[in-house]
Design an enzyme around this catalytic site. Sequence first.
Site, short mmCIF file in Angstrom:
data_model
loop_
_atom_site.label_atom_id
_atom_site.label_comp_id
_atom_site.label_asym_id
_atom_site.label_seq_id
_atom_site.Cartn_x
_atom_site.Cartn_y
_atom_site.Cartn_z
N CYS A 86 69.10 44.01 22.63
CA CYS A 86 70.27 43.36 23.08
C CYS A 86 71.09 42.27 23.61
O CYS A 86 72.10 41.91 23.16
CB CYS A 86 70.13 43.53 25.03
SG CYS A 86 69.52 44.37 25.83
N CYS A 145 68.46 49.67 27.62
CA CYS A 145 68.01 48.73 28.87
C CYS A 145 69.23 48.30 29.64
O CYS A 145 70.32 49.23 29.25
CB CYS A 145 67.84 47.13 27.71
SG CYS A 145 66.41 47.31 26.66
N CYS A 204 65.34 42.05 25.52
CA CYS A 204 65.13 42.53 23.66
C CYS A 204 66.20 42.48 22.35
O CYS A 204 67.56 41.45 22.97
CB CYS A 204 64.78 44.39 23.44
SG CYS A 204 65.99 44.92 23.38
N GLU A 236 70.34 45.74 30.65
CA GLU A 236 71.43 44.65 29.94
C GLU A 236 72.27 45.21 29.12
O GLU A 236 73.73 45.10 29.40
CB GLU A 236 70.70 43.53 28.58
CG GLU A 236 70.08 42.69 28.98
CD GLU A 236 68.57 43.49 28.73
OE1 GLU A 236 68.38 44.49 29.57
OE2 GLU A 236 67.70 42.10 28.82
N ASN A 285 67.36 50.03 33.25
CA ASN A 285 67.74 50.85 32.53
C ASN A 285 67.43 52.04 32.65
O ASN A 285 67.53 52.41 33.52
CB ASN A 285 66.38 50.36 31.79
CG ASN A 285 65.05 49.86 32.92
OD1 ASN A 285 65.62 50.40 33.74
ND2 ASN A 285 64.02 49.88 32.33
N ILE A 286 67.88 52.72 31.55
CA ILE A 286 68.25 54.04 31.23
C ILE A 286 66.88 55.03 30.55
O ILE A 286 66.66 54.66 29.03
CB ILE A 286 68.93 54.99 31.41
CG1 ILE A 286 70.71 53.97 32.97
CG2 ILE A 286 69.61 56.43 31.40
CD1 ILE A 286 71.95 54.40 32.15
N GLU A 287 66.22 55.39 30.76
CA GLU A 287 65.36 55.74 29.78
C GLU A 287 65.62 57.33 29.66
O GLU A 287 65.97 58.19 29.84
CB GLU A 287 63.44 56.14 30.22
CG GLU A 287 63.76 54.10 31.07
CD GLU A 287 61.91 53.85 30.80
OE1 GLU A 287 60.75 54.83 31.31
OE2 GLU A 287 61.39 52.30 30.51
N1 THU Z 1 63.85 46.99 29.08
C1 THU Z 1 64.77 46.69 29.62
O1 THU Z 1 66.14 47.45 30.22
N2 THU Z 1 65.27 45.22 29.50
C2 THU Z 1 64.72 44.51 28.75
O2 THU Z 1 65.24 43.67 28.22
C3 THU Z 1 64.07 44.42 27.51
C4 THU Z 1 63.50 46.47 27.83
C5 THU Z 1 63.76 48.51 29.61
C6 THU Z 1 63.74 49.45 28.56
C7 THU Z 1 62.84 50.28 28.69
O3 THU Z 1 62.54 50.94 29.83
C8 THU Z 1 61.99 49.53 29.63
O4 THU Z 1 62.14 48.38 29.68
C9 THU Z 1 60.00 48.91 29.34
O5 THU Z 1 60.59 48.47 27.39
#
Ligand code: THU
Length: 137
Positions: free
Chosen positions: A93, A58, A90, A60, A47-49
Amino acid sequence: MTLPQEQIDSLLDAAQEARTHAYTPYSHYQVGAALLTADGQVYGGCNIENAAYGPTNCAERTAFFQAVYDGHRAFTAIAVVAGEEPGFPCGVCRQVMAEFCKGDFIIITANADRTKVNISTFEELLPHAFGPKDLGR
Ligand code: THU
């Protein structure tokens, strides 16, 4: 279709490694994914915020987008490793999966120490998916 335990373990290894790449200054919730292509290659994703939150990607989708960029269009399985509990993909994804995956696509979710592992199919996680077939593709 199921995967041999050896392949599940190696996908989980790859997802755990991918998780170390996560950029999560806001949630501190790190996720790693490892996507298995139909021809046996593995793509990692994290995940890259983003400070604006919405653009966050996300783990995935990071894995899918890297693989699709490289020309892959067919996939067998994805492993996703999160924190204390396994985290299921989520909705966004799942919709990306609907573009490229059949109902028997395998989704493996685990917590970080892999004491909890779930195995599901895409059909179980997103029944009646809207996808390319709905547009005649
Ligand atoms: N996130 C994912 O990388 N995959 C998921 O299926 C659910 C959420 C990440 C997004 C965000 O960076 C953090 O989790 C919190 O939502």
